[in-house]
Design a protein around this motif. Structure first.
Motif, PDB file in Angstrom:
ATOM      1  N   SER A  70       0.818  -1.216   0.000  1.00 13.09           N
ATOM      2  CA  SER A  70       0.000   0.000   0.000  1.00 13.09           C
ATOM      3  C   SER A  70       0.851   1.264   0.000  1.00 13.09           C
ATOM      4  O   SER A  70       0.493   2.265  -0.633  1.00 13.09           O
ATOM      5  CB  SER A  70      -0.954   0.003   1.200  1.00 13.09           C
ATOM      6  OG  SER A  70      -0.226  -0.103   2.403  1.00 13.09           O
ATOM      7  N   THR A  71       1.991   1.219   0.660  1.00  8.68           N
ATOM      8  CA  THR A  71       2.899   2.373   0.679  1.00  8.68           C
ATOM      9  C   THR A  71       3.477   2.610  -0.709  1.00  8.68           C
ATOM     10  O   THR A  71       3.532   3.749  -1.187  1.00  8.68           O
ATOM     11  CB  THR A  71       4.033   2.163   1.704  1.00  8.68           C
ATOM     12  OG1 THR A  71       3.462   1.935   2.986  1.00  8.68           O
ATOM     13  CG2 THR A  71       4.972   3.356   1.755  1.00  8.68           C
ATOM     14  N   LEU A  72       3.898   1.537  -1.365  1.00  6.66           N
ATOM     15  CA  LEU A  72       4.429   1.684  -2.721  1.00  6.66           C
ATOM     16  C   LEU A  72       3.348   2.207  -3.658  1.00  6.66           C
ATOM     17  O   LEU A  72       3.602   3.105  -4.470  1.00  6.66           O
ATOM     18  CB  LEU A  72       4.981   0.355  -3.245  1.00  6.66           C
ATOM     19  CG  LEU A  72       5.488   0.385  -4.689  1.00  6.66           C
ATOM     20  CD1 LEU A  72       6.541   1.467  -4.903  1.00  6.66           C
ATOM     21  CD2 LEU A  72       6.002  -0.981  -5.098  1.00  6.66           C
ATOM     22  N   GLN A  73       2.136   1.686  -3.548  1.00  5.06           N
ATOM     23  CA  GLN A  73       1.051   2.155  -4.405  1.00  5.06           C
ATOM     24  C   GLN A  73       0.753   3.641  -4.173  1.00  5.06           C
ATOM     25  O   GLN A  73       0.507   4.387  -5.128  1.00  5.06           O
ATOM     26  CB  GLN A  73      -0.206   1.319  -4.185  1.00  5.06           C
ATOM     27  CG  GLN A  73      -0.057  -0.082  -4.765  1.00  5.06           C
ATOM     28  CD  GLN A  73      -1.210  -0.997  -4.408  1.00  5.06           C
ATOM     29  OE1 GLN A  73      -1.785  -0.907  -3.331  1.00  5.06           O
ATOM     30  NE2 GLN A  73      -1.548  -1.897  -5.330  1.00  5.06           N
ATOM     31  N   ALA A  74       0.822   4.075  -2.920  1.00  2.00           N
ATOM     32  CA  ALA A  74       0.607   5.496  -2.613  1.00  2.00           C
ATOM     33  C   ALA A  74       1.715   6.350  -3.221  1.00  2.00           C
ATOM     34  O   ALA A  74       1.452   7.424  -3.782  1.00  2.00           O
ATOM     35  CB  ALA A  74       0.529   5.706  -1.104  1.00  2.00           C
ATOM     36  N   LYS A  75       2.968   5.886  -3.131  1.00  2.00           N
ATOM     37  CA  LYS A  75       4.092   6.623  -3.724  1.00  2.00           C
ATOM     38  C   LYS A  75       3.945   6.680  -5.244  1.00  2.00           C
ATOM     39  O   LYS A  75       4.199   7.710  -5.865  1.00  2.00           O
ATOM     40  CB  LYS A  75       5.428   5.969  -3.355  1.00  2.00           C
ATOM     41  CG  LYS A  75       5.867   6.211  -1.929  1.00  2.00           C
ATOM     42  CD  LYS A  75       7.250   5.631  -1.703  1.00  2.00           C
ATOM     43  CE  LYS A  75       7.724   5.822  -0.291  1.00  2.00           C
ATOM     44  NZ  LYS A  75       7.944   7.208   0.073  1.00  2.00           N
ATOM     45  N   MET A  76       3.527   5.572  -5.835  1.00  2.55           N
ATOM     46  CA  MET A  76       3.336   5.537  -7.283  1.00  2.55           C
ATOM     47  C   MET A  76       2.264   6.539  -7.694  1.00  2.55           C
ATOM     48  O   MET A  76       2.436   7.260  -8.684  1.00  2.55           O
ATOM     49  CB  MET A  76       2.959   4.125  -7.731  1.00  2.55           C
ATOM     50  CG  MET A  76       4.104   3.138  -7.642  1.00  2.55           C
ATOM     51  SD  MET A  76       3.589   1.426  -7.904  1.00  2.55           S
ATOM     52  CE  MET A  76       2.981   1.501  -9.585  1.00  2.55           C
ATOM     53  N   LYS A  77       1.195   6.594  -6.947  1.00  2.00           N
ATOM     54  CA  LYS A  77       0.118   7.536  -7.261  1.00  2.00           C
ATOM     55  C   LYS A  77       0.618   8.972  -7.145  1.00  2.00           C
ATOM     56  O   LYS A  77       0.393   9.801  -8.022  1.00  2.00           O
ATOM     57  CB  LYS A  77      -1.074   7.309  -6.335  1.00  2.00           C
ATOM     58  CG  LYS A  77      -2.263   8.177  -6.652  1.00  2.00           C
ATOM     59  CD  LYS A  77      -3.450   7.843  -5.763  1.00  2.00           C
ATOM     60  CE  LYS A  77      -4.636   8.729  -6.125  1.00  2.00           C
ATOM     61  NZ  LYS A  77      -5.810   8.415  -5.334  1.00  2.00           N
ATOM     62  N   LYS A  78       1.336   9.260  -6.048  1.00  8.63           N
ATOM     63  CA  LYS A  78       1.855  10.609  -5.822  1.00  8.63           C
ATOM     64  C   LYS A  78       2.829  11.036  -6.924  1.00  8.63           C
ATOM     65  O   LYS A  78       2.829  12.188  -7.351  1.00  8.63           O
ATOM     66  CB  LYS A  78       2.556  10.668  -4.458  1.00  8.63           C
ATOM     67  CG  LYS A  78       3.164  12.019  -4.155  1.00  8.63           C
ATOM     68  CD  LYS A  78       3.907  12.008  -2.844  1.00  8.63           C
ATOM     69  CE  LYS A  78       4.599  13.348  -2.642  1.00  8.63           C
ATOM     70  NZ  LYS A  78       5.601  13.323  -1.617  1.00  8.63           N
ATOM     71  N   LEU A  79       3.631  10.086  -7.396  1.00 11.23           N
ATOM     72  CA  LEU A  79       4.638  10.392  -8.408  1.00 11.23           C
ATOM     73  C   LEU A  79       4.103  10.243  -9.833  1.00 11.23           C
ATOM     74  O   LEU A  79       4.837  10.452 -10.804  1.00 11.23           O
ATOM     75  CB  LEU A  79       5.862   9.480  -8.217  1.00 11.23           C
ATOM     76  CG  LEU A  79       6.626   9.673  -6.901  1.00 11.23           C
ATOM     77  CD1 LEU A  79       7.633   8.547  -6.704  1.00 11.23           C
ATOM     78  CD2 LEU A  79       7.302  11.022  -6.860  1.00 11.23           C
ATOM     79  N   GLY A  80       2.840   9.860  -9.968  1.00  7.78           N
ATOM     80  CA  GLY A  80       2.242   9.717 -11.289  1.00  7.78           C
ATOM     81  C   GLY A  80       2.745   8.517 -12.058  1.00  7.78           C
ATOM     82  O   GLY A  80       2.807   8.537 -13.286  1.00  7.78           O
ATOM     83  N   ILE A  81       3.117   7.470 -11.343  1.00  9.27           N
ATOM     84  CA  ILE A  81       3.628   6.261 -11.984  1.00  9.27           C
ATOM     85  C   ILE A  81       2.457   5.322 -12.257  1.00  9.27           C
ATOM     86  O   ILE A  81       1.753   4.911 -11.346  1.00  9.27           O
ATOM     87  CB  ILE A  81       4.669   5.550 -11.095  1.00  9.27           C
ATOM     88  CG1 ILE A  81       5.886   6.459 -10.878  1.00  9.27           C
ATOM     89  CG2 ILE A  81       5.090   4.214 -11.712  1.00  9.27           C
ATOM     90  CD1 ILE A  81       6.893   5.926  -9.869  1.00  9.27           C
ATOM     91  N   LYS A  82       2.270   5.006 -13.541  1.00  6.14           N
ATOM     92  CA  LYS A  82       1.205   4.095 -13.942  1.00  6.14           C
ATOM     93  C   LYS A  82       1.798   3.015 -14.828  1.00  6.14           C
ATOM     94  O   LYS A  82       2.725   3.273 -15.608  1.00  6.14           O
ATOM     95  CB  LYS A  82       0.122   4.833 -14.716  1.00  6.14           C
ATOM     96  CG  LYS A  82      -0.612   5.860 -13.889  1.00  6.14           C
ATOM     97  CD  LYS A  82      -1.665   6.576 -14.725  1.00  6.14           C
ATOM     98  CE  LYS A  82      -2.324   7.666 -13.879  1.00  6.14           C
ATOM     99  NZ  LYS A  82      -3.263   8.456 -14.655  1.00  6.14           N
TER     100      LYS A  82
END
Length: 103
Positions: A87-99
């Motif tokens: 969940s932490t990685l997914q939150a970081k990905m969302k914040k950084l715009g990583i899709k």
């Protein structure tokens, strides 16, 4: 020990910020419990050319995701490799715009 002595010997003309950037950079490029750092007289030029810490983190996450075939969770998934909860990685990905790129 030698690395610590090298850090102590640098003049750090950019004061504590330059030291902090060097340590943060070492944390990003290191794995395991050993910190890898190569302070040099051109350290401030290197840090400035890399961009922001956020961009470095983004690039690192993208690299790990590419190496895992975009597997985020599970054993040997990106979160596991990065030492983060899924969940932490997914939150970081969302914040950084990583899709995930389209297949």
């Amino acid at each position: 020990r030698k690395k610590m002595e090298a850090l102590k010997c640098c003049a750090w003309p950019g004061n504590a910020r330059e030291l902090r950037n060097t340590v943060e950079h070492a944390m990003i490029i290191s794995s395991g419990g050993v910190l890898f750092s190569q302070p040099s007289h051109h350290q401030s030029d290197t840090v400035a050319s890399i961009s922001t810490l956020e961009e470095i983190v983004r690039r690192h996450i993208l690299s790990v995701l590419a190496n895992t075939g975009w597997r985020v969770s599970g054993k040997n998934g990106a979160a596991d490799i990065l030492g983060l909860k899924r969940s932490t990685l997914q939150a970081k990905m969302k914040k950084l715009g990583i899709k995930r790129p389209p297949v």
